[in-house]
Design a protein around this motif. Structure first.
Motif, PDB file in Angstrom:
ATOM      1  N   TYR A   1       0.835  -1.195   0.000  1.00  9.41           N
ATOM      2  CA  TYR A   1       0.000   0.000   0.000  1.00  9.41           C
ATOM      3  C   TYR A   1       0.874   1.250   0.000  1.00  9.41           C
ATOM      4  CZ  TYR A   1       0.981   0.199   5.055  1.00  9.41           C
ATOM      5  OH  TYR A   1       1.593   0.257   6.281  1.00  9.41           O
ATOM      6  N   VAL A   2       0.277   2.346  -0.434  1.00 12.35           N
ATOM      7  CA  VAL A   2       0.966   3.634  -0.422  1.00 12.35           C
ATOM      8  C   VAL A   2      -0.059   4.729  -0.169  1.00 12.35           C
ATOM      9  CG1 VAL A   2       0.735   3.913  -2.936  1.00 12.35           C
ATOM     10  CG2 VAL A   2       2.524   5.168  -1.701  1.00 12.35           C
ATOM     11  N   GLN A   3       0.332   5.690   0.645  1.00 11.69           N
ATOM     12  CA  GLN A   3      -0.440   6.920   0.806  1.00 11.69           C
ATOM     13  C   GLN A   3       0.441   8.067   0.313  1.00 11.69           C
ATOM     14  OE1 GLN A   3      -0.738   9.249   4.441  1.00 11.69           O
ATOM     15  NE2 GLN A   3      -2.955   8.910   4.451  1.00 11.69           N
ATOM     16  N   LEU A   4      -0.083   8.878  -0.604  1.00  3.94           N
ATOM     17  CA  LEU A   4       0.693   9.944  -1.213  1.00  3.94           C
ATOM     18  C   LEU A   4       0.084  11.297  -0.861  1.00  3.94           C
ATOM     19  CD1 LEU A   4       3.039  10.669  -3.134  1.00  3.94           C
ATOM     20  CD2 LEU A   4       1.388  10.555  -5.022  1.00  3.94           C
ATOM     21  N   ASP A   5       0.922  12.160  -0.248  1.00  6.01           N
ATOM     22  CA  ASP A   5       0.530  13.528   0.098  1.00  6.01           C
ATOM     23  C   ASP A   5      -0.721  13.587   0.975  1.00  6.01           C
ATOM     24  OD1 ASP A   5       2.668  14.518  -1.388  1.00  6.01           O
ATOM     25  OD2 ASP A   5       1.475  14.625  -3.230  1.00  6.01           O
ATOM     26  N   GLY A   6      -0.947  12.537   1.752  1.00 11.18           N
ATOM     27  CA  GLY A   6      -2.114  12.511   2.625  1.00 11.18           C
ATOM     28  C   GLY A   6      -3.423  12.487   1.887  1.00 11.18           C
ATOM     29  N   ALA A   7      -3.386  12.201   0.576  1.00  9.95           N
ATOM     30  CA  ALA A   7      -4.594  12.262  -0.244  1.00  9.95           C
ATOM     31  C   ALA A   7      -4.897  10.912  -0.889  1.00  9.95           C
ATOM     32  CB  ALA A   7      -4.452  13.344  -1.310  1.00  9.95           C
TER      33      ALA A   7
ATOM     34  N   TYR B   1      -9.384   8.524  -2.331  1.00  8.10           N
ATOM     35  CA  TYR B   1      -8.819   9.869  -2.381  1.00  8.10           C
ATOM     36  C   TYR B   1      -9.481  10.707  -1.303  1.00  8.10           C
ATOM     37  CZ  TYR B   1      -6.970  14.285  -4.074  1.00  8.10           C
ATOM     38  OH  TYR B   1      -6.294  15.480  -4.160  1.00  8.10           O
ATOM     39  N   THR B   2      -8.659  11.442  -0.533  1.00  3.17           N
ATOM     40  CA  THR B   2      -9.143  12.245   0.588  1.00  3.17           C
ATOM     41  C   THR B   2      -8.873  13.719   0.344  1.00  3.17           C
ATOM     42  OG1 THR B   2      -8.787  10.436   2.159  1.00  3.17           O
ATOM     43  CG2 THR B   2      -8.963  12.657   3.073  1.00  3.17           C
ATOM     44  N   TRP B   3      -9.915  14.526   0.475  1.00  5.24           N
ATOM     45  CA  TRP B   3      -9.772  15.976   0.437  1.00  5.24           C
ATOM     46  C   TRP B   3      -9.704  16.476   1.879  1.00  5.24           C
ATOM     47  CZ3 TRP B   3     -12.774  13.334  -2.991  1.00  5.24           C
ATOM     48  CH2 TRP B   3     -12.574  13.604  -4.352  1.00  5.24           C
TER      49      TRP B   3
END
Length: 410
Positions: free
Chosen positions: A172-178, A216-218
């Motif tokens: 898994y990867v999370q990029l820029d908290g988004a 995707y998180t805003w």
């Protein structure tokens, strides 16, 4: 309180999500304690009308109290980059101690130019247990519910259909908290191993079962909003029994299941007021080569759909109220589902919560943790019908359930 909405699991705050993505490795100071903890859930279940048959051995047709869960956890940091969440649970319903959710992780932070993120690898025993959003089936609402009351006749495989029966790995990867991306696969565990850990066995998977997740998180001025999706594709043979009565795989054709899910969530949390909302829709396409050939289904092709919606409000992480709605529906199949052949079950619920020790200044903090819950679930339809759902005059409303629980953790 920092990691959880309502000062108690499993609903994670933004900080709690990051703690999990980092592999449970965060520590305070130079603490080197073994990461052990425990929980206990005692509950009472009442249905509007007594059930026709007892829901489980050793219980009555109504007004049941039970030790629903007694769990021990190895959960936290093992080394700088490795952590674990491993749970073993005893339930009075069944009278067995067995393994529960397991999630072993290796995780690191990274930066590339103007981008930062977290990457990791998880080894776990249940698709979606690795997820950090509480719209994932393994962690979605209701977080605690009655196991001695009637429920939906059928749900898609993502809703625990493989839980505890498989072992899998994903990256898994999370990029820029988004962006959050995860992909991996699962294989069946042997019936002999599952007997040792007191887990169910419902047939052997054929090869690797792929699983993928994207979200995707805003990050908003007053909270965050997430949209995402799931994909699970599996082939599974039937389960049989040998002369000793033990579960064994059956040679022959396999059933095929393909689940596609969409989810969204909103979260706003501060010291005084917390609002969370979540929605999940999953559609499952089935080709039942094994079950149909064995006479267990009327149709070779079937489908299931599940829709769940919930909203919660917490005041000072102490007093909470949750409203929820659910719809489980799918193809009619009398042989597969019994009764009139419809899995169509829908209803709503309301839950009131009290967490008296959820503040940093609470008594015996952090050792004393308790949540009280009072939940009422009512059915507007059950097995496709509103009235006479069993052919003996029982209505859907007869399954309405009042459920009270005391949840302790240390």
């Amino acid at each position: 309180m920092a990691c959880h909405v309502g000062a108690f699991g499993p609903e994670l705050t933004t900080f709690g999500r990051q703690f999990k993505l980092m592999g449970y490795t965060m520590k305070v100071g130079d603490a080197k304690e073994l990461p052990l903890s425990a929980m206990l859930v005692e509950s009472f279940t009442h249905t509007q009308k007594a059930q026709t048959d007892v829901p489980a051995k050793g219980f009555g047709t109504n007004d049941n109290t039970e030790l629903q869960q007694a769990s021990v956890f190895l959960a936290g940091r093992l080394s700088e980059h490795i952590g674990v969440f491993a749970q073993a649970t005893y339930s009075e319903n069944g009278g067995l101690l067995g393994w529960d959710n397991v999630d072993l992780r290796y995780a690191r932070m990274f930066s590339r130019g103007s981008h930062t993120g977290i990457w990791g690898i998880t080894v776990n025993n249940n698709p979606t247990v690795s997820d950090v959003f509480n719209t994932a089936p393994a962690w979605m609402y209701p977080y605690m519910s009655a196991d001695l009351a009637p429920g939906a006749p059928a749900q898609p495989m993502l809703f625990g259909g493989l839980g505890g029966q498989v072992i899998g790995a994903s990256a898994y990867v999370q990029l820029d908290g988004a962006w959050y991306l995860e992909a991996g696969g699962y294989r069946s565990l042997s019936p002999a191993f599952l007997r040792r850990v007191n887990a169910d066995y419902n047939g052997r998977l054929s090869g690797i079962t792929p699983y993928a997740r994207a979200a995707y998180t805003w990050n908003l001025p007053k909270g965050d909003f997430t949209v995402g999706g799931f994909v699970l594709s599996m082939r599974r043979g039937l389960a049989g029994t040998n002369l000793a009565g033990d579960a064994v795989p059956v040679a022959g054709p396999t059933d095929r299941f393909r689940d596609v899910g969409l989810d969204s969530s909103y979260q706003y949390v501060n010291a005084d007021h917390s609002f969370t909302a979540g929605a999940l829709y999953v559609r499952e396409q089935q080709r039942l080569d094994a079950t149909y050939a064995d006479g267990g289904a009327d149709h070779l092709h079937n489908s299931l759909q599940a829709f769940n919606l919930k909203g919660s409000y917490w005041y000072r992480q102490t007093y909470g109220v949750t409203l929820a709605s659910f719809i489980d529906n799918g193809s009619n199949d009398v042989t597969l589902y019994g009764n009139n052949g419809s899995p169509d079950t829908r209803g709503e619920s309301i839950e009131l919560n009290y967490a008296p020790f959820g503040q940093p200044t609470s008594w015996r903090q952090p050792w004393a943790n308790m949540r009280l819950g009072l939940q009422y679930t009512y059915f507007t339809r059950f097995s496709g019908l509103v009235h006479n759902i069993d052919g003996a005059g029982r209505n859907a409303s007869a399954n309405n359930t009042l459920y009270f629980y005391v949840w302790l953790a240390i």
